[in-house]
Design a protein around this motif. Structure first.
Motif, mmCIF file in Angstrom:
data_model
loop_
_atom_site.group_PDB
_atom_site.id
_atom_site.type_symbol
_atom_site.label_atom_id
_atom_site.label_comp_id
_atom_site.label_asym_id
_atom_site.label_seq_id
_atom_site.Cartn_x
_atom_site.Cartn_y
_atom_site.Cartn_z
ATOM 1 N N THR A 108 -7.818 -8.025 1.676
ATOM 2 C CA THR A 108 -8.461 -8.616 0.499
ATOM 3 C C THR A 108 -7.440 -8.996 -0.563
ATOM 4 N N ASN A 109 -6.447 -8.119 -0.768
ATOM 5 C CA ASN A 109 -5.470 -8.322 -1.839
ATOM 6 C C ASN A 109 -4.308 -9.231 -1.456
ATOM 7 N N TRP A 161 0.863 -1.189 0.000
ATOM 8 C CA TRP A 161 0.000 0.000 0.000
ATOM 9 C C TRP A 161 0.892 1.228 0.000
ATOM 10 N N SER A 191 -8.726 -3.403 2.558
ATOM 11 C CA SER A 191 -8.315 -3.574 1.157
ATOM 12 C C SER A 191 -7.033 -4.388 1.060
#
Length: 325
Positions: free
Chosen positions: A239-240, A182, A236
């Motif tokens: 999830t990834n 990220w 997020s």
């Protein structure tokens, strides 16, 4: 009223009749207790200097973040700087660091970059690493304070989700690698109202580090660092990258604020959680709900406001921890 039986009464009669045998067995019993205590207690102590084998250090810089990733005998990567130059200097001295392979700035909040200018002016810095959301104008302003003092300008690198980098960045043997989880390249994918404090928190570089050992007595150490990430952005990442997140050490997001959530803690499954936090800070960090969750999950937790600098190394018998107090 019941009486607690004495140790003598609990021993077999033959032992009571033979004092020498009784004392020999008492000594053996005490040795067993001490051995069990050593085996089940985390290897944790404090000292005036960091241990020679440290691979990771979370620095006590008050209410802010600063961490060191070991690259060589006296060189490291500095991940965030805090905003107190004297506190940062104390940590660098404790660690024995006099050269920085890189300074990594996770996001644009001063408690994470405020001592950057001091670091540039005080130590050789080869590289600077930021996300695309750390404004070049901000860096130019920070570096402008010391540019005349610098023998050479550090090389600037911008990393985003999906990047991978090995340190040192020269052709020397790679000592640490970092996978950038990220932030994404699309600003609209970052939670929070644009340019709000929450949005800036969610632009934090999130990196999974793999730190090689300096000698044969150690093993690779994995650490997930999170800046000031908040819960929505954490979802997020889960999830990834869910299956790739487990790490030995977790840098708890946003000084343990309530808004950082607990889902990332569950996904990372750390053996150790470190919390960078200032003593008696006005933000209420770390939030009791986060600390209670870590305790409920039986995750060993160390805080800079209580333990000072926290040095970690990985060995075949587990993590070894040394603190400055």
């Amino acid at each position: 009223m019941s009486r607690t039986p004495s140790l003598n009464n609990l021993l077999p009669g033959s032992w009571r009749k033979d004092p020498a045998r009784k004392w020999a067995n008492l000594v053996l019993f005490c040795l067993i207790v001490v051995l069990l205590f050593v085996l089940i207690t985390p290897r944790f102590s404090s000292r005036d200097k960091a241990p020679a084998d440290w691979q990771w250090i979370t620095c006590d810089v008050g209410q802010g973040d600063a961490h060191l990733i070991r690259i060589g005998n006296s060189s490291a990567i500095l991940l965030d700087t805090g905003d107190n130059p004297q506190a940062l200097k104390t940590c660098l001295d404790w660690a024995g660091i006099d050269e920085l392979e890189a300074v990594v700035l996770t996001h644009e909040h001063s408690d994470h970059y405020g001592a950057y200018s001091w670091a540039l002016a005080s130590l050789p810095v080869k590289n600077v690493v930021v996300s695309p959301y750390f404004a070049s104008e901000k860096l130019n302003q920070l570096e402008g304070h010391v540019s005349r003092q610098l023998q050479h300008q550090p090389a600037l690198h911008s990393l985003e989700q999906g990047s991978s980098v090995g340190f040192p960045l020269s052709n020397h043997r790679v000592q640490a690698t970092a996978e950038v989880l990220w932030p994404p390249s699309e600003p609209q994918a970052i939670p929070g109202e644009s340019d709000s404090s929450s949005w800036t928190n969610n632009t934090s570089l999130v990196m999974r580090w793999d730190i090689a050992p300096l000698n044969s007595q150690e093993e690779h150490l994995t650490v997930l660092t999170t800046g000031d990430l908040e819960a929505e952005a954490a979802h997020s990442i889960i999830t990834n990258y869910g299956s790739a997140l487990p790490s030995a050490v977790l840098k708890v997001a946003h000084h343990g604020s309530r808004g950082s959530g607990t889902d990332l803690i569950i996904a990372v499954k750390p053996q150790l959680a470190v919390v960078s936090v200032g003593q008696g800070n006005s933000y209420g960090h770390p939030h009791p709900s986060i600390m209670e969750f870590l305790e409920k999950q039986r995750i060993a937790t160390k805080r800079t406001d209580q333990q000072g600098h926290i040095a970690v190394s990985s060995h075949d018998d587990g993590l070894h921890l040394i603190t400055s107090r």
